[in-house]
Scaffold this motif. Structure first.
Motif, PDB file in Angstrom:
ATOM      1  N   GLN A   7       0.839  -1.195   0.000  1.00  0.00           N
ATOM      2  CA  GLN A   7       0.000   0.000   0.000  1.00  0.00           C
ATOM      3  C   GLN A   7       0.872   1.242   0.000  1.00  0.00           C
ATOM      4  OE1 GLN A   7      -3.399  -0.812   0.331  1.00  0.00           O
ATOM      5  NE2 GLN A   7      -3.845   1.293  -0.344  1.00  0.00           N
ATOM      6  N   GLU A 391     -16.689  -5.370 -20.256  1.00  0.00           N
ATOM      7  CA  GLU A 391     -15.261  -5.599 -20.480  1.00  0.00           C
ATOM      8  C   GLU A 391     -15.058  -6.617 -21.600  1.00  0.00           C
ATOM      9  OE1 GLU A 391     -12.326  -4.667 -19.233  1.00  0.00           O
ATOM     10  OE2 GLU A 391     -13.107  -3.179 -17.862  1.00  0.00           O
ATOM     11  N   GLN A 392     -13.991  -6.420 -22.391  1.00  0.00           N
ATOM     12  CA  GLN A 392     -13.636  -7.395 -23.407  1.00  0.00           C
ATOM     13  C   GLN A 392     -12.654  -8.393 -22.801  1.00  0.00           C
ATOM     14  OE1 GLN A 392     -14.159  -7.293 -27.091  1.00  0.00           O
ATOM     15  NE2 GLN A 392     -15.942  -6.143 -26.450  1.00  0.00           N
ATOM     16  N   SER A 394      -9.507 -10.358 -23.126  1.00  0.00           N
ATOM     17  CA  SER A 394      -8.409 -10.201 -24.066  1.00  0.00           C
ATOM     18  C   SER A 394      -7.223 -11.077 -23.723  1.00  0.00           C
ATOM     19  CB  SER A 394      -7.981  -8.742 -24.143  1.00  0.00           C
ATOM     20  OG  SER A 394      -7.387  -8.373 -22.931  1.00  0.00           O
ATOM     21  N   GLY A 395      -7.382 -11.983 -22.773  1.00  0.00           N
ATOM     22  CA  GLY A 395      -6.295 -12.907 -22.462  1.00  0.00           C
ATOM     23  C   GLY A 395      -6.081 -13.865 -23.627  1.00  0.00           C
ATOM     24  N   GLU A 463     -16.836 -10.291 -21.736  1.00  0.00           N
ATOM     25  CA  GLU A 463     -16.652 -10.956 -20.451  1.00  0.00           C
ATOM     26  C   GLU A 463     -17.969 -11.619 -20.070  1.00  0.00           C
ATOM     27  OE1 GLU A 463     -14.258 -10.889 -17.159  1.00  0.00           O
ATOM     28  OE2 GLU A 463     -13.738 -11.803 -19.071  1.00  0.00           O
ATOM     29  N   THR A 470     -13.993  -8.780  -6.473  1.00  0.00           N
ATOM     30  CA  THR A 470     -13.082  -7.694  -6.121  1.00  0.00           C
ATOM     31  C   THR A 470     -12.476  -7.074  -7.367  1.00  0.00           C
ATOM     32  OG1 THR A 470     -12.452  -9.394  -4.564  1.00  0.00           O
ATOM     33  CG2 THR A 470     -11.518  -7.201  -4.233  1.00  0.00           C
ATOM     34  N   SER A 471     -12.098  -7.919  -8.316  1.00  0.00           N
ATOM     35  CA  SER A 471     -11.414  -7.393  -9.495  1.00  0.00           C
ATOM     36  C   SER A 471     -12.333  -6.460 -10.282  1.00  0.00           C
ATOM     37  CB  SER A 471     -10.949  -8.548 -10.379  1.00  0.00           C
ATOM     38  OG  SER A 471     -12.055  -9.236 -10.889  1.00  0.00           O
ATOM     39  N   PHE A 474     -12.336  -3.132  -8.765  1.00  0.00           N
ATOM     40  CA  PHE A 474     -11.130  -2.367  -9.096  1.00  0.00           C
ATOM     41  C   PHE A 474     -11.241  -1.788 -10.496  1.00  0.00           C
ATOM     42  CE2 PHE A 474      -8.823  -4.286  -5.534  1.00  0.00           C
ATOM     43  CZ  PHE A 474      -8.167  -3.165  -5.105  1.00  0.00           C
ATOM     44  N   ALA A 475     -11.737  -2.631 -11.452  1.00  0.00           N
ATOM     45  CA  ALA A 475     -11.865  -2.160 -12.823  1.00  0.00           C
ATOM     46  C   ALA A 475     -12.778  -0.942 -12.878  1.00  0.00           C
ATOM     47  CB  ALA A 475     -12.423  -3.265 -13.700  1.00  0.00           C
ATOM     48  N   MET A 478     -11.193   2.171 -11.706  1.00  0.00           N
ATOM     49  CA  MET A 478     -10.351   2.798 -12.710  1.00  0.00           C
ATOM     50  C   MET A 478     -11.197   3.592 -13.698  1.00  0.00           C
ATOM     51  SD  MET A 478      -7.445   2.220 -11.755  1.00  0.00           S
ATOM     52  CE  MET A 478      -6.719   3.131 -13.104  1.00  0.00           C
ATOM     53  N   ARG A 481     -12.351   6.721 -12.204  1.00  0.00           N
ATOM     54  CA  ARG A 481     -11.291   7.693 -12.021  1.00  0.00           C
ATOM     55  C   ARG A 481     -10.886   8.329 -13.344  1.00  0.00           C
ATOM     56  NH1 ARG A 481      -6.173   5.578  -9.229  1.00  0.00           N
ATOM     57  NH2 ARG A 481      -5.803   5.097 -11.389  1.00  0.00           N
ATOM     58  N   GLU A 482     -10.900   7.532 -14.422  1.00  0.00           N
ATOM     59  CA  GLU A 482     -10.470   8.092 -15.701  1.00  0.00           C
ATOM     60  C   GLU A 482     -11.415   9.176 -16.194  1.00  0.00           C
ATOM     61  OE1 GLU A 482      -9.436   5.441 -18.839  1.00  0.00           O
ATOM     62  OE2 GLU A 482      -8.012   4.421 -17.549  1.00  0.00           O
ATOM     63  N   SER A 491      -4.437   8.300  -5.222  1.00  0.00           N
ATOM     64  CA  SER A 491      -4.229   6.871  -4.971  1.00  0.00           C
ATOM     65  C   SER A 491      -5.563   6.138  -5.091  1.00  0.00           C
ATOM     66  CB  SER A 491      -3.621   6.676  -3.584  1.00  0.00           C
ATOM     67  OG  SER A 491      -4.515   7.173  -2.627  1.00  0.00           O
ATOM     68  N   ILE A 492      -5.539   4.829  -4.923  1.00  0.00           N
ATOM     69  CA  ILE A 492      -6.704   3.987  -5.221  1.00  0.00           C
ATOM     70  C   ILE A 492      -7.899   4.318  -4.328  1.00  0.00           C
ATOM     71  CG2 ILE A 492      -7.492   1.595  -4.985  1.00  0.00           C
ATOM     72  CD1 ILE A 492      -4.692   0.928  -6.194  1.00  0.00           C
TER      73      ILE A 492
END
Lengths: 585, 585
Positions: A7, A391-392, A394-395, A463, A470-471, A474-475, A478, A481-482, A491-492
Motif C-alpha cells: 500500500q 469488459e472485453q 483479451s487474455g 466478459e 473484487t477485481s 477495481f476495474a 479505474m 477515475r479516468e 491513490s486507489i
C-alpha cells in the motif's frame, strides 16, 4: 507491517508520477519481473516463467523449432494430399481412389500409433501434464465429437458390409480403409475426450508433431469425404428418384467410374443398395466429426508448452425458463422450414418443370422470410451490445481465436456462393420471379452473414456475466477515475466510496440480458434449419439454372461443391457459438 | 527525495514477496494502471491509455466495431470481385472485361478520394498522428513501391497509347481504366511513402475502413492483373515466335476473345504491336506493386489506434566488404542461370522436339544444382541459428507477422505445383530422363522451401545484433538470477556484478555472424535467379507434358497459373527478407 508495505509502495508511486517518468518505468519493469518470479514460486513448481523483462519471452529450448517442424509436416501432408485427391478426381486410370485410400490408411495408422504412444507416455511419467486449459474442449464440442464419432463408426460398418458384398470385383483396400478408420475414430474420440484440455510440457517437439499429424489426418479424411460427397451429390443426389433424366445440367462429366462400375459388378448379398444409401446419409456426420477433431487437435497444439492454470470455471447454468419468445419463434421457423423443405424435395424430384419452379419459389420465399427475421433480430442484438458496454476478454485463448477464425473462414463458403449468384443473376438481367427471389435471397444472406458474424464475434469476446468480484470493483474504480481528470493521480479509491451501487447496475441491465438470450434462442433454431436444408440435399443452386448458364457448368459445380460444405459447417458452428453467447450474456 | 521513492518501493516489494502473494499481485495490477496513466500524461495528451487492469484492455469506443466493419467491407469487395473476375473469364458475353473495369474504376476512384481526404485531414488537425511504428514501411519496401509504381505508370501509358489506336472498335472504358489507374498509382505511392509509419489516433473507424478499401482495391487490381497475365501466358506466351502451333496442349479453351478480337479490329497507328508487347512485359511489375501497396495498407490498418513510440532505430549499417564468398558464389549461380534461361527460351520456342527436350534437361539440371546448393547452405544457416542462441523478439509487430505470413502463404503456390508434379510423375511411372529430373527438381524444391522458410522465420524473429544497452543488461541480470535459486527473491543485481563480461561474448560470436551473412548473400542471388526465370516466361510445367497428361489440361493450367504468381512473389519477398536477416545477423 508486511501487509501494509505494498500500500505504501503504491502511495509513493503516485506521488512521484509527475516528476521522473523514465525512472518509474524502468523500475516498474524490474518489478514486473519480480511478479513473474512470485507467480512461479506460488505454484510450488520450478517451471521457468514465460514472462520476463516486460515483453520479451524466455524461449523454452526448441520451442520454435518444434512449431516450425510440426507446421511443415502438416503443410506437406496436406499439399501432397490435395495433389492425390485432385489426381484421383481428374484421372481415374493412373491415380485411383485406392491409391488415395492407401495414403489415408498410412496416415490413419501413424496417427493411431502416436495417440497410443501419447496416452502411455503421459500416464507413465509423473506430472506429465501440469496445466489444463479450462477453455479448451467445452462439453458441447466433446459431446458433438462423441455423437458424430458414433455415426462415423456406424458409417464405417455399413461401408464394410457394402464392400464385402463387392469383394470379388473391387480392391480389398476398400474394405481395409473403413476398418482402420473405425478403429481410428474410437481411439481418437477417447484420447480427445480425456486429453482435450492438456497443456503438454514434456516432449514438446514430439507432441507438437504428433498433434499436427492428427490435425492433418483429420483434414485429409475431411477433404476426401467432402470430395466424395460432392461428386455423389452432383451425380446421384440423395433422393433415389432424382435421376439424370429429371433435370438438365445436373450431370457433370466426372462420372461414377470411381464407384467401381455398378454396371459390371454385382453385389453378392442383396442388401448392398440399402447400405450404400444408408452410408451416404451418414457422410455429413463423418465430415463434421473430422472438423471437430481437427479443431480440438489444433487447440491442443496451440496449448503445448502453455503455462496457465486458470480456475475461474464459472460454469453459468442454463435455465430453459429464462427465455421463451425467442426459442418458440425459432421453433416455428424450424417447423415451417422443415415442411417446405420436404415439399420442395418431393416436388423438385418429380421432374415437372412447373412444379419445380413453384417449389423453388416456395423455397426462396421461406429462406427470405427466415433470413430477414434473423437479420432484424441480429441487428437488435448488435445494438444492445453497443449499449450494454462490458469488459472485453483479451487474455490469450486459442479456443476463442479458433472459434472466431473458423466462423469467419467457414462463412466465406456461403459468401462466395451468394456473390457468384448475385453476379450471375444481374448478368442474366433478372428475368422472372425466380431470379428476382434468388437475387433478394442472396443479398439478404450476405447481410445476415455479416451481421451474424459481428454479433457472434462481439458476443464471444465479451466478459461473461458474473457475480461482482473484487477485481470488477477495481476495474470500475479505474473507469470512474479516468472520467474524473482531477482525481487521475490520486491513490486507489476504496470500493465503498463508489458513486453507484453495483447491485443496482446489475438489476438495470437485466432486460438487456433477457433480450440477448431471446435473440440467441431464436437465431439458434433458425441456424439449425439453414443447416438441415443443405445438409440433407437441398441444392437450389443446381435446380435454378442461372448459375450454370452464366458460368461454365464445371466452374459453377466446383464453386457450389466447395462452398456448400463450408456453409453447412458455418451454420453448425454458429449454433454452438450462439449457445455459448446465450450462456455468457 | 522523489528520485528515490521508486527504489524504495521496489525494495519493499521484494521483501514482502514471500509472505502474501495475492495482495502483492493485486497491488501491482493497480500500480500497472498507474503506469499507464503516467505514460499518457507524459505525452502531454489526453488520449485514453490502451493498458489498464493487468491483462484487460479498456476498449476505445468503437475500436472493435471499426475492425469488424472494415473487415466486412474488404471481405465483400473481394468476394464480389472474385465473382466478377470469374464471370469475365468464363462468360464473355454477359460479363465482359469492360464490366470488370468499371467495377475497378469505381474502386480506384473511391480509394483515391479517401486518400486525398486522409492527407488533407491529417495535415489540418493538430497532432493527428501521435505515434509512428518504426518497423513499418522499411526503406526497401518503400523503395520497391516507388520503383514498381514508376513501371506501373509506364505500363498504363503504353496501354493508353495502345487502346487509343483501337478506340474506334473498342470500349472507351479500356482507355479510362489506365488513366484512372495511373493517377491512383501516383497518389497512392505518395501517400504510402509519407504515411506508411503512421499509427492513426483520430477518426479511427473511417481510417480503418479507408485502409481496408485501399487494401481491397489493390488486391482487386492484383487479381485482375494475375488473371490477365495468366490467360496471356497460356494463350500467347511472351515470346512472339511461341505460337499455338509450336507445342501441343498449350492452348486452352478460354480464348483471346477478351482482347477485342484482333482479327476484325485494326489499329489506327502502326505502333500497336510494339506497345502491346511492351505493356505485357511490364505486367509483373504492376502485380508486385499491388502486393507491396496491399502489404503496406495492411500494416497501417493494424497500426490504427496503436500507441507505440519506440525510438530504438538502430539502423545497422551494411558493408559490402563484410561478406565476399557468398555473394560471389551467388553471382556465379545467377549468371549461369541467366545463360541457361536464355538458351532454354530460344530452344523451346523453335518447336523442334529434340531441342526442346535438351533445353528442358538443361533447365532442370541448372535448377537442381542451384536448389541443392541453396538447401545445403540454408541447412548450415539453420544449424548456426540453433548454436548461436539469441533472444527472440516477441513484442507486437504487425510488419513482422505480415512478413512471415506472406512468406509462408506465398510459398504455398510453389509447394502446390511441386506436389502436383511429384504425384503426376510418380503416377506416370517416371519414364525417361526428363521425368526423373522433374521429380528430383520438385522434391528438392520442397525441401529447399521448408528449409528457407525455417531459416527466414528464425532469422526475422531474432533480436538484431546490437551494442550492449542498459535493457540488455537488465535482461541478463534476470537470466542470471533465474538460474541461481538462492538469489531469486533478492533485489536487483547491479550491472557490474555480472559473471561474464558482455564484450567477451560478442567477440566469440563473430565467425558465426560472418557465416550467416555469407549464407544470406548467397541465398539472395540464388533467389533472384529463381525469381527472374518464371517472371520472364519460363514455363517448364507446360513444356513438359506430364502434368497436363495426368490431370485434365484445364486443371493443370489453373494450378500452374494460380501457383506461379505466388511462387514469383515468394522469391521476391525472400530476397527482401534475406537482406533484412543479413543486416540484423
Amino acid at each position: 507491517m508486511r501487509w501494509h508495505a505494498p500500500q505504501k509502495a503504491s502511495g509513493s508511486y503516485s506521488c512521484s508520477s509527475n516528476s521522473r517518468n523514465m525512472t518509474t518505468k524502468q523500475e516498474l519493469e524490474a518489478m514486473e519481473n519480480q511478479i513473474s518470479t512470485i507467480q512461479v514460486s506460488s505454484h510450488g513448481e520450478t517451471v521457468k516463467s514465460g514472462l520476463s523483462h516486460g515483453g520479451f519471452k524466455t524461449v523454452e529450448k526448441g520451442r520454435n523449432w518444434g512449431w516450425l517442424l510440426s507446421g511443415f509436416i502438416s503443410l506437406n501432408i496436406l499439399l501432397l494430399g490435395i495433389a492425390i485427391v485432385s489426381g484421383s478426381v481428374f484421372n481415374k486410370i493412373q491415380i485411383t481412389s485406392a491409391h488415395l485410400q492407401i495414403f489415408l490408411i498410412f496416415l490413419v495408422i501413424l496417427t493411431t500409433i502416436w495417440m497410443i504412444y501419447y496416452k502411455i507416455h503421459t500416464s507413465r511419467v509423473y506430472r506429465a501434464v501440469l496445466y489444463k486449459d479450462t477453455h479448451a474442449g467445452p462439453i458441447w464440442l466433446r459431446g458433438g465429437l462423441v455423437l458424430f464419432g458414433v455415426c462415423s463408426v456406424i458409417m464405417d460398418i455399413f461401408k464394410i458390409i457394402y464392400y464385402v458384398g463387392r469383394m470379388h470385383c473391387d480392391s480389398p483396400v476398400k474394405i481395409a480403409f473403413p476398418v482402420v478408420q473405425a478403429l481410428f475414430v474410437i481411439v481418437q474420440t477417447y484420447i480427445l475426450w480425456v486429453h482435450a484440455k492438456d497443456c503438454v510440457q514434456i516432449q514438446q517437439i514430439i507432441t507438437r508433431c504428433g498433434l499436427m499429424l492428427t490435425l492433418s489426418t483429420n483434414l485429409m479424411v475431411w477433404m476426401t469425404a467432402v470430395t466424395e460427397e460432392s461428386l455423389h451429390q452432383t451425380v446421384f443426389p440423395a433422393d433415389p428418384s432424382y435421376n439424370a433424366s429429371s433435370n438438365g445440367g445436373y450431370k457433370i462429366d466426372v462420372t461414377s467410374q470411381d464407384r467401381a462400375g455398378p454396371s459390371d459388378c454385382k453385389c453378392s448379398h442383396n442388401m448392398c443398395d440399402v447400405f450404400e444409401k444408408a452410408y451416404y446419409y451418414l457422410y455429413p456426420f463423418n465430415i463434421e466429426y473430422s472438423l471437430f477433431a481437427s479443431a480440438m487437435a489444433y487447440v491442443m497444439w496451440k496449448n503445448v508448452g502453455r503455462q496457465v492454470d486458470e480456475h475461474h470455471s464459472h460454469s453459468p447454468r442454463f435455465s430453459l425458463w429464462d427465455v421463451l419468445i425467442g426459442p418458440v419463434a425459432g421453433l416455428i421457423v424450424l417447423v415451417a422450414g422443415l415442411a417446405t423443405f420436404v415439399v420442395y424435395e418431393v416436388d423438385v424430384s418429380k421432374g415437372d418443370q412447373k412444379k419445380k419452379e413453384n417449389a423453388l419459389i416456395m423455397h426462396y420465399i421461406m429462406n427470405i422470410v427466415a433470413i430477414l427475421l434473423m437479420s432484424i433480430t441480429t441487428l437488435i442484438g448488435c445494438i444492445i451490445f453497443r449499449m450494454d458496454k462490458r469488459e472485453q476478454v483479451s487474455g490469450k485463448n486459442p479456443t476463442r481465436s479458433l472459434d472466431v477464425g473458423l466462423l469467419v473462414g467457414a462463412s466465406l463458403g456461403q459468401f462466395l456462393i451468394c456473390y457468384f449468384t448475385i453476379v450471375a443473376v444481374l448478368a442474366s438481367g433478372v428475368q422472372g420471379h425466380i431470379n428476382g427471389l434468388n437475387l433478394a435471397n442472396s443479398i439478404l444472406t450476405v447481410i445476415q452473414l455479416c451481421l451474424q458474424n459481428a454479433f457472434l464475434i462481439k458476443g464471444l469476446h465479451r466478459e461473461p456475466f458474473k457475480e461482482t468480484e473484487t477485481s470488477t470493483v477495481f476495474a470500475n474504480v479505474m473507469a470512474v477515475r479516468e472520467r474524473d481528470p482531477d482525481r487521475r493521480s490520486s491513490s486507489i479509491v476504496p470500493a465503498h466510496t463508489l458513486p453507484i451501487p453495483l447491485t443496482f447496475l446489475r438489476g438495470r441491465l437485466s432486460w438487456k440480458r433477457r433480450i440477448l438470450k431471446e435473440i440467441c434462442g431464436f437465431l439458434l433454431f433458425c441456424n439449425v434449419i439453414l443447416w438441415i436444408m443443405p445438409a440433407f440435399g437441398a441444392r437450389p443452386q443446381f435446380d435454378d439454372t442461372v448459375g450454370s448458364d452464366i458460368y461454365v457448368f464445371e466452374t459453377w459445380a466446383a464453386i457450389v461443391n466447395i462452398g456448400m460444405p463450408f456453409g453447412i459447417f458455418y451454420r453448425m458452428h454458429s449454433v454452438a457459438s450462439l449457445f455459448e453467447v446465450c450462456l455468457t450474456s
